[in-house]
Design a protein around this motif. Structure first.
Motif, PDB file in Angstrom:
ATOM      1  N   GLY A  88     -26.560  20.253 -41.207  1.00  0.00           N
ATOM      2  CA  GLY A  88     -25.349  19.978 -42.098  1.00  0.00           C
ATOM      3  C   GLY A  88     -25.589  19.516 -43.480  1.00  0.00           C
ATOM      4  N   GLN A  89     -24.798  19.388 -44.493  1.00  0.00           N
ATOM      5  CA  GLN A  89     -25.088  19.034 -45.781  1.00  0.00           C
ATOM      6  C   GLN A  89     -24.506  17.538 -46.068  1.00  0.00           C
ATOM      7  OE1 GLN A  89     -26.209  20.658 -48.765  1.00  0.00           O
ATOM      8  NE2 GLN A  89     -26.036  18.383 -49.427  1.00  0.00           N
ATOM      9  N   ASP A  90     -22.923  17.285 -46.011  1.00  0.00           N
ATOM     10  CA  ASP A  90     -22.283  16.042 -46.126  1.00  0.00           C
ATOM     11  C   ASP A  90     -21.393  15.862 -45.104  1.00  0.00           C
ATOM     12  OD1 ASP A  90     -23.848  15.449 -48.393  1.00  0.00           O
ATOM     13  OD2 ASP A  90     -22.450  16.578 -49.547  1.00  0.00           O
ATOM     14  N   LEU A  91     -21.177  16.740 -44.302  1.00  0.00           N
ATOM     15  CA  LEU A  91     -19.771  16.386 -43.374  1.00  0.00           C
ATOM     16  C   LEU A  91     -20.347  16.771 -42.197  1.00  0.00           C
ATOM     17  CD1 LEU A  91     -17.212  18.113 -45.518  1.00  0.00           C
ATOM     18  CD2 LEU A  91     -17.668  15.915 -45.638  1.00  0.00           C
ATOM     19  N   VAL A  92     -20.984  18.023 -41.558  1.00  0.00           N
ATOM     20  CA  VAL A  92     -20.783  18.243 -40.248  1.00  0.00           C
ATOM     21  C   VAL A  92     -22.244  19.003 -39.803  1.00  0.00           C
ATOM     22  CG1 VAL A  92     -19.913  20.592 -40.731  1.00  0.00           C
ATOM     23  CG2 VAL A  92     -19.632  19.395 -38.367  1.00  0.00           C
ATOM     24  N   TRP A 113     -19.993  28.215 -45.889  1.00  0.00           N
ATOM     25  CA  TRP A 113     -19.539  27.298 -44.517  1.00  0.00           C
ATOM     26  C   TRP A 113     -20.435  26.289 -44.097  1.00  0.00           C
ATOM     27  CZ3 TRP A 113     -14.661  27.968 -42.387  1.00  0.00           C
ATOM     28  CH2 TRP A 113     -13.748  29.046 -43.077  1.00  0.00           C
ATOM     29  N   GLU A 114     -20.120  25.071 -43.986  1.00  0.00           N
ATOM     30  CA  GLU A 114     -20.957  24.040 -43.132  1.00  0.00           C
ATOM     31  C   GLU A 114     -20.365  23.729 -41.766  1.00  0.00           C
ATOM     32  OE1 GLU A 114     -21.940  19.446 -43.923  1.00  0.00           O
ATOM     33  OE2 GLU A 114     -20.824  20.568 -45.250  1.00  0.00           O
ATOM     34  N   GLY A 115     -21.007  24.687 -40.640  1.00  0.00           N
ATOM     35  CA  GLY A 115     -20.415  24.481 -39.302  1.00  0.00           C
ATOM     36  C   GLY A 115     -19.020  25.264 -39.338  1.00  0.00           C
ATOM     37  N   ALA A 116     -18.101  24.598 -38.925  1.00  0.00           N
ATOM     38  CA  ALA A 116     -16.723  25.235 -38.771  1.00  0.00           C
ATOM     39  C   ALA A 116     -15.922  24.929 -40.007  1.00  0.00           C
ATOM     40  CB  ALA A 116     -16.056  24.584 -37.521  1.00  0.00           C
ATOM     41  N   PHE A 117     -16.395  24.204 -41.053  1.00  0.00           N
ATOM     42  CA  PHE A 117     -15.915  23.891 -42.292  1.00  0.00           C
ATOM     43  C   PHE A 117     -16.254  24.781 -43.640  1.00  0.00           C
ATOM     44  CE2 PHE A 117     -15.340  20.550 -39.426  1.00  0.00           C
ATOM     45  CZ  PHE A 117     -13.959  20.237 -39.657  1.00  0.00           C
ATOM     46  N   PHE A 150     -19.963  15.082 -36.457  1.00  0.00           N
ATOM     47  CA  PHE A 150     -19.493  14.942 -37.955  1.00  0.00           C
ATOM     48  C   PHE A 150     -20.428  13.557 -38.321  1.00  0.00           C
ATOM     49  CE2 PHE A 150     -16.007  16.609 -35.421  1.00  0.00           C
ATOM     50  CZ  PHE A 150     -15.800  17.819 -36.079  1.00  0.00           C
ATOM     51  N   HIS A 151     -20.554  13.440 -39.710  1.00  0.00           N
ATOM     52  CA  HIS A 151     -21.281  12.505 -40.013  1.00  0.00           C
ATOM     53  C   HIS A 151     -20.304  11.300 -40.167  1.00  0.00           C
ATOM     54  CE1 HIS A 151     -24.093  15.035 -42.695  1.00  0.00           C
ATOM     55  NE2 HIS A 151     -24.266  15.390 -41.396  1.00  0.00           N
ATOM     56  N   LYS A 152     -18.933  11.612 -40.098  1.00  0.00           N
ATOM     57  CA  LYS A 152     -18.063  10.141 -40.098  1.00  0.00           C
ATOM     58  C   LYS A 152     -17.092  10.826 -38.904  1.00  0.00           C
ATOM     59  CE  LYS A 152     -17.325   8.396 -44.709  1.00  0.00           C
ATOM     60  NZ  LYS A 152     -16.532   8.306 -45.882  1.00  0.00           N
ATOM     61  N   ASP A 153     -16.897   9.910 -37.853  1.00  0.00           N
ATOM     62  CA  ASP A 153     -15.975  10.335 -36.708  1.00  0.00           C
ATOM     63  C   ASP A 153     -15.392   9.110 -36.332  1.00  0.00           C
ATOM     64  OD1 ASP A 153     -14.860  11.304 -34.234  1.00  0.00           O
ATOM     65  OD2 ASP A 153     -16.561  12.638 -33.905  1.00  0.00           O
ATOM     66  N   PRO A 154     -14.075   8.680 -36.333  1.00  0.00           N
ATOM     67  CA  PRO A 154     -13.409   7.647 -35.841  1.00  0.00           C
ATOM     68  C   PRO A 154     -13.080   7.730 -34.277  1.00  0.00           C
ATOM     69  CG  PRO A 154     -11.894   9.321 -36.818  1.00  0.00           C
ATOM     70  CD  PRO A 154     -13.230   9.902 -36.939  1.00  0.00           C
ATOM     71  N   PHE A 184     -19.804   9.506 -32.550  1.00  0.00           N
ATOM     72  CA  PHE A 184     -20.932   8.884 -33.453  1.00  0.00           C
ATOM     73  C   PHE A 184     -20.810   9.468 -34.506  1.00  0.00           C
ATOM     74  CE2 PHE A 184     -23.150  12.241 -31.460  1.00  0.00           C
ATOM     75  CZ  PHE A 184     -24.041  12.697 -32.611  1.00  0.00           C
ATOM     76  N   GLY A 185     -21.068   8.895 -35.753  1.00  0.00           N
ATOM     77  CA  GLY A 185     -21.355   9.384 -37.060  1.00  0.00           C
ATOM     78  C   GLY A 185     -22.934   9.894 -36.991  1.00  0.00           C
ATOM     79  N   GLY A 186     -23.040  11.182 -37.350  1.00  0.00           N
ATOM     80  CA  GLY A 186     -24.520  11.699 -37.343  1.00  0.00           C
ATOM     81  C   GLY A 186     -25.010  11.721 -38.809  1.00  0.00           C
ATOM     82  N   THR A 187     -26.373  12.204 -38.795  1.00  0.00           N
ATOM     83  CA  THR A 187     -27.046  12.124 -39.945  1.00  0.00           C
ATOM     84  C   THR A 187     -27.769  13.538 -40.177  1.00  0.00           C
ATOM     85  OG1 THR A 187     -27.642   9.724 -39.577  1.00  0.00           O
ATOM     86  CG2 THR A 187     -28.901  11.482 -41.079  1.00  0.00           C
TER      87      THR A 187
END
Length: 476
Positions: free
Chosen positions: A272-276, A316-320, A360-364, A369-372
């Motif tokens: 991914g780029q910044d999100l997923v 598209w970045e994954g599903a977004f 995702f890079h942020k996952d509450p 987990f928040g991935g890289t």
């Protein structure tokens, strides 16, 4: 999903960055051995309990950790030896294939400044890669080698010379053989810099951002091809050996195949780029011969791409839809996200393949987990860890905002209703102590009954001998 815990059994340590983990049988050998390719250019194998050198091409690898001659980039690099594949008949013919960045080819890069698309400034959305013979970062090569009867590997020929615009997104674990076609498969990556500034991944003539099959049997006399960036720059005799499986690739840590009755499920992960981060699977696909793509370009005609795989990048970045982030420094949870390439997101919305799973890079959510960055995807068909049998295991290089740094091992399963699959973190029993542990590669043996994990103690390729290769085993 069910919680799974596994053990990590160290096989070998104090290696340089272990980028590719594969097994094969050496000619005349009775057992399947684990081969480890390092980013700096060494290939080792495990034999009779010790580690042996199979090939060392470090002098042929571009000087890593520099952005242009003599200029440091802080030790981080995505070039080097990034692909190793053994011919399916390696035991009999000794043929294997390498993909690496060539020494002495360092250039200034395709752009003189950092790139970020601005949806309010059309000039940033429609850049062109010009002056390619001077404005590039380096040259990658794909070569055919042979393991000779005297036990010494020797290069036979060069299959492809590819000029790359930036230092990153060259692919990793980029060479594999298809059990369906018997062809060599290359995953190229979009060329780097973030956001694919020249939209190479969706351009049918660009070699970047594609999954390509080489018929290595057809016209085996071809050698020393020209240095190119586009399919139409290749001689016709080479074009005739190539087909394209997919486009819309950002960067892929290899392709893996899972036998399902009389067909194969293909798995890839698009970094991914910044999100997923996104995992994809497909069974049926329609490859397009490169000669057809070139002919369509010459005649300015459209080619039928029904059944052709498109992962959707850069729209598209994954599903977004691919987004840019405007940071809210007072409250990062309110960061504004704007669709970067609205028109391209619309154009590829139906044509693209939907992901199998995303993380995702942020996952509450608890227990996520928040991935890289995704670093490996492999099906597991073994019985030693029953909870994982038939699942798809994947790795992320580092869990975000964790100290000391730890990579992530996780798994997902293919849903029969075609909806997006969930995933679960796999717990491990290994104690890394205060040492960082980046999960840089994932591999398997030939029948996918065993999984191997490559771990490095640093993100810098210039920090040497901090690698360990583990086998993923049942929890003790």
């Amino acid at each position: 999903m069910k919680k799974v815990k596994v053990g990590l059994r160290p096989i070998v340590s104090k290696l340089n960055l272990p980028t590719v983990l594969k097994t094969t049988r050496l000619p005349g050998d009775s057992i399947e051995r684990l081969f480890i390719a390092t980013q700096v250019g060494e290939i080792f194998y495990i034999g009779n309990g010790d580690i042996r050198t199979f090939l060392d091409i470090r002098p042929q690898i571009l000087k890593l950790g520099t952005s242009e001659p003599g200029v440091s980039r802080g030790g981080y690099d995505e070039r080097g030896l990034v692909g190793l594949a053994f011919h399916p008949q390696f035991y009999y013919n000794g043929l294997f294939y390498l993909h690496y960045s060539v020494t002495g080819t360092q250039g200034p890069g395709a752009l003189s400044e950092h790139f970020s698309p601005d949806p309010c400034d059309p000039k940033t959305l429609n850049l062109r890669w010009v002056n390619r013979e001077t404005q590039y970062d380096h040259i990658d090569t794909v070569e055919e080698w042979i393991f000779q009867s005297n036990g010494q590997p020797q290069k036979r020929r060069t299959i492809l010379n590819l000029r790359r615009p930036f230092f990153n997104h060259n692919g990793v674990n980029s060479l594999n053989f298809s059990p369906e076609s018997g062809n060599l498969v290359l995953t190229t990556g979009d060329g780097g810099a973030g956001y694919d500034p020249f939209n190479l991944s969706q351009d049918d003539m660009e070699i970047a951002g594609k999954i390509i099959e080489f018929d290595v049997v057809k016209n085996t006399f071809i050698d020393n091809p020209p240095v190119v960036t586009r399919f139409d720059e290749l001689p016709v005799s080479i074009q005739e050996t190539l087909t394209v499986i997919a486009k819309g690739v950002r960067n892929i840590p290899g392709i893996s195949y899972q036998r399902f009755y009389n067909q194969y499920i293909k798995y890839v992960g698009n970094v991914g780029q910044d999100l997923v981060e996104a995992l994809f699977s497909f069974v049926h696909y329609k490859p397009i011969p490169v000669t057809q793509l070139v002919q369509a370009s010459l005649t300015k005609s459209k080619i039928d791409q029904e059944g052709f795989i498109n992962f959707g990048w850069r729209g598209w970045e994954g599903a977004f839809p691919t987004s840019t982030k405007n940071s809210c420094s007072a409250n990062p949870s309110l960061d504004e996200k704007t669709i970067a390439y609205y028109d391209e997101s619309i154009n590829t919305s139906v044509k693209r393949l939907q992901p199998l799973a995303s993380y995702f890079h942020k996952d509450p959510r608890p227990e996520k987990f928040g991935g890289t960055a995704l670093t490996g995807v492999h099906p597991y068909m073994g019985s030693a860890i029953p909870s994982l049998t038939g699942s798809v295991v994947f790795t992320d290089i580092a869990r975000r905002n964790e100290s000391p740094t730890r990579g992530v091992l996780a798994y997902t399963r293919v849903r029969t209703d075609c909806k997006l699959s969930d995933f679960s973190v796999i717990e491990t029993d290994y104690k890394f102590g205060s040492q960082s542990a980046y999960y840089v590669s994932l591999g398997s043996n030939l029948d996918q009954s065993r999984l191997y994990l490559g771990v490095y103690g640093s993100m810098k390729v210039t920090d040497f001998n901090q690698g360990t290769v583990f086998e993923i085993v049942p929890d003790s």
